[in-house]
Design a protein around this motif. Structure first.
Motif, PDB file in Angstrom:
ATOM      1  N   ASN A  42       0.820  -1.218   0.000  1.00 42.18           N
ATOM      2  CA  ASN A  42       0.000   0.000   0.000  1.00 42.18           C
ATOM      3  C   ASN A  42       0.857   1.274   0.000  1.00 42.18           C
ATOM      4  O   ASN A  42       0.900   2.012   0.991  1.00 42.18           O
ATOM      5  N   PRO A  43       1.533   1.543  -1.115  1.00 43.42           N
ATOM      6  CA  PRO A  43       2.398   2.722  -1.184  1.00 43.42           C
ATOM      7  C   PRO A  43       1.630   4.022  -0.973  1.00 43.42           C
ATOM      8  O   PRO A  43       0.453   4.132  -1.330  1.00 43.42           O
ATOM      9  N   LEU A  44       2.342   4.995  -0.406  1.00 42.17           N
ATOM     10  CA  LEU A  44       1.764   6.295  -0.072  1.00 42.17           C
ATOM     11  C   LEU A  44       2.425   7.390  -0.897  1.00 42.17           C
ATOM     12  O   LEU A  44       3.531   7.217  -1.415  1.00 42.17           O
ATOM     13  N   GLY A  50      11.056   5.665  -7.076  1.00 42.63           N
ATOM     14  CA  GLY A  50      10.840   5.181  -8.440  1.00 42.63           C
ATOM     15  C   GLY A  50      12.007   4.419  -9.018  1.00 42.63           C
ATOM     16  O   GLY A  50      11.879   3.816 -10.096  1.00 42.63           O
ATOM     17  N   SER A  51      13.164   4.417  -8.341  1.00 38.37           N
ATOM     18  CA  SER A  51      14.315   3.654  -8.851  1.00 38.37           C
ATOM     19  C   SER A  51      14.030   2.164  -8.758  1.00 38.37           C
ATOM     20  O   SER A  51      13.400   1.689  -7.804  1.00 38.37           O
ATOM     21  N   PRO A  52      14.496   1.375  -9.723  1.00 38.01           N
ATOM     22  CA  PRO A  52      14.208  -0.065  -9.712  1.00 38.01           C
ATOM     23  C   PRO A  52      14.981  -0.812  -8.634  1.00 38.01           C
ATOM     24  O   PRO A  52      16.051  -0.389  -8.198  1.00 38.01           O
ATOM     25  N   TYR A  53      14.419  -1.933  -8.241  1.00 39.25           N
ATOM     26  CA  TYR A  53      15.077  -2.821  -7.284  1.00 39.25           C
ATOM     27  C   TYR A  53      16.178  -3.600  -8.000  1.00 39.25           C
ATOM     28  O   TYR A  53      15.999  -4.037  -9.137  1.00 39.25           O
ATOM     29  N   GLN A  77      20.075   1.556  -9.096  1.00 43.04           N
ATOM     30  CA  GLN A  77      19.294   0.443  -8.570  1.00 43.04           C
ATOM     31  C   GLN A  77      19.690   0.196  -7.123  1.00 43.04           C
ATOM     32  O   GLN A  77      20.829   0.477  -6.725  1.00 43.04           O
ATOM     33  N   PHE A  78      18.752  -0.370  -6.361  1.00 41.62           N
ATOM     34  CA  PHE A  78      19.001  -0.584  -4.935  1.00 41.62           C
ATOM     35  C   PHE A  78      18.292  -1.836  -4.448  1.00 41.62           C
ATOM     36  O   PHE A  78      17.220  -2.180  -4.936  1.00 41.62           O
ATOM     37  N   ASP A  79      18.929  -2.500  -3.456  1.00 49.19           N
ATOM     38  CA  ASP A  79      18.153  -3.419  -2.631  1.00 49.19           C
ATOM     39  C   ASP A  79      17.877  -2.677  -1.319  1.00 49.19           C
ATOM     40  O   ASP A  79      18.233  -1.501  -1.176  1.00 49.19           O
ATOM     41  N   CYS A  80      17.235  -3.339  -0.369  1.00 47.52           N
ATOM     42  CA  CYS A  80      16.766  -2.606   0.818  1.00 47.52           C
ATOM     43  C   CYS A  80      17.905  -1.961   1.605  1.00 47.52           C
ATOM     44  O   CYS A  80      17.895  -0.753   1.865  1.00 47.52           O
ATOM     45  N   PRO A 129       9.419  -0.523  -7.581  1.00 41.76           N
ATOM     46  CA  PRO A 129      10.352   0.597  -7.454  1.00 41.76           C
ATOM     47  C   PRO A 129      10.444   1.076  -6.010  1.00 41.76           C
ATOM     48  O   PRO A 129       9.609   0.734  -5.163  1.00 41.76           O
ATOM     49  N   VAL A 130      11.476   1.847  -5.719  1.00 39.78           N
ATOM     50  CA  VAL A 130      11.599   2.469  -4.398  1.00 39.78           C
ATOM     51  C   VAL A 130      10.338   3.283  -4.142  1.00 39.78           C
ATOM     52  O   VAL A 130       9.913   4.079  -4.987  1.00 39.78           O
ATOM     53  N   GLN A 131       9.710   3.069  -2.989  1.00 34.91           N
ATOM     54  CA  GLN A 131       8.448   3.730  -2.691  1.00 34.91           C
ATOM     55  C   GLN A 131       8.326   4.022  -1.199  1.00 34.91           C
ATOM     56  O   GLN A 131       9.141   3.559  -0.389  1.00 34.91           O
ATOM     57  N   VAL A 132       7.311   4.778  -0.862  1.00 33.97           N
ATOM     58  CA  VAL A 132       7.022   5.120   0.529  1.00 33.97           C
ATOM     59  C   VAL A 132       5.793   4.346   0.971  1.00 33.97           C
ATOM     60  O   VAL A 132       4.791   4.263   0.246  1.00 33.97           O
TER      61      VAL A 132
END
Length: 325
Positions: free
Chosen positions: A205-207, A226-229, A238-241, A308-311
């Motif tokens: 449930n992104p905000l 929005g950057s891809p995992y 790109q990023f992991d957690c 993607p990176v999200q909140v």
């Protein structure tokens, strides 16, 4: 088991599964479990890579210490040889009868001054003998200590080397398992239909965050929305957690540990009620996932492959702890 269940969806619906609405939740839950397992393995692999790097550094230090100890031993052995020669020379003088007792010295002296001079000379020889013997004992002891140190450092280095070789074998095995899991996850995500793909991306449930006033490490992390995992990725694209956390802190000139477990272990623990923007929050048993608290009950994170990176809400996943750097 996860792969088998998801495989049933793919076999039933083809490469682009069109699941009934009531099945989408099951599909996403199954994929989430598989992705979580892959993420946990990825964190283990990264930590093993860190451990191997540190282990190699430890071995290099031990071997350098052993070399230094061997050099000290050589210097001490050379000094011991010099003092042994001096002691042998003084012993030779005594043997030749030049070291006589005071009474004999006084009787044999031609004049009182001659007796004083000879007594002074004899005293000097005695002091020189004592000094040479003491130095000989000291350098002998130092050579022994240095030799022992060198052997100890070398033995420890050899032990660490064997441990490192075992870790390399473990890493290779873990990487093989991880790559297989990654391949499965990527195939699964690629095969989703539009509805399932949307459900996957929105599973937490992104905000929509309020970006006004964001600064420092929070602004750095939010700049990557929005950057891809990317498995094991630390940016900049790109990023992991844990890679997103690592990269965001780097932008502020601060280096934190690389993996999720190490990040939670390395900071100052913070209770849920005292969270501040920039704190790192860990999730799931074993702390296999992390994100950054940005305030107002929200968290920015790199979630899973295909998302993607999200909140999201800071409470959208099983809480495991939080730390501050």
């Amino acid at each position: 088991m996860t792969t088998v269940v998801l495989g049933a969806f793919l076999i039933t619906t083809g490469t682009a599964p069109v699941a009934a609405a009531e099945d989408i939740d099951t599909l996403i839950a199954t994929m989430d479990e598989a992705s979580h397992e892959a993420t946990a393995t990825s964190e283990e692999v990264k930590q093993l890579e860190v451990d191997i790097g540190q282990g190699q550094g430890r071995i290099d230090t031990l071997r350098a210490d052993a070399d230094a100890a061997r050099q000290r031993a050589e210097v001490a052995r050379a000094a011991r040889a010099d003092f042994q020669e001096e002691v042998d020379g003084l012993a030779g003088v005594k043997y030749r009868g030049l070291l006589i007792d005071p009474v004999t010295n006084a009787i044999a002296a031609a004049t009182p001054q001659n007796a004083i001079d000879r007594a002074s000379y004899l005293a000097t020889l005695t002091r020189n003998t004592e000094r040479a013997v003491d130095k000989l004992a000291e350098t002998t002891a130092e050579a022994g200590r240095a030799h022992t140190d060198a052997e100890r450092f070398l033995a420890e280095a050899n032990f660490q080397q064997s441990q490192l070789e075992r870790q390399h074998r473990d890493l290779a095995a873990e990487q093989e398992v991880l790559q297989e899991r990654i391949r499965e996850i990527e195939e699964q995500v690629t095969g989703l239909d539009a509805a399932s793909r949307a459900a996957w991306e929105n599973k937490n449930n992104p905000l929509t965050p309020d970006l006004a006033g964001a600064s420092g490490v929070v602004a750095a992390a939010l700049a990557k929305l929005g950057s891809p995992y990317g498995w094991g990725a630390t940016g900049p694209n790109q990023f992991d957690c844990s890679g997103l956390m690592f990269w965001a802190y780097q932008q502020q000139g601060k280096t934190i540990p690389r993996t999720s477990q190490a990040q939670l272990a390395g900071g100052t623990p913070v209770p849920r009620a005292e969270l501040q923007p920039g704190d790192i929050v860990g999730y799931y048993p074993g702390i296999t996932h992390v994100g950054m608290y940005i305030g107002n009950g929200q968290l920015v994170h790199a979630s899973d492959y295909g998302i993607p990176v999200q909140v999201v809400s800071v409470d959208s996943m099983p809480w495991a702890g939080a730390v501050r750097y």
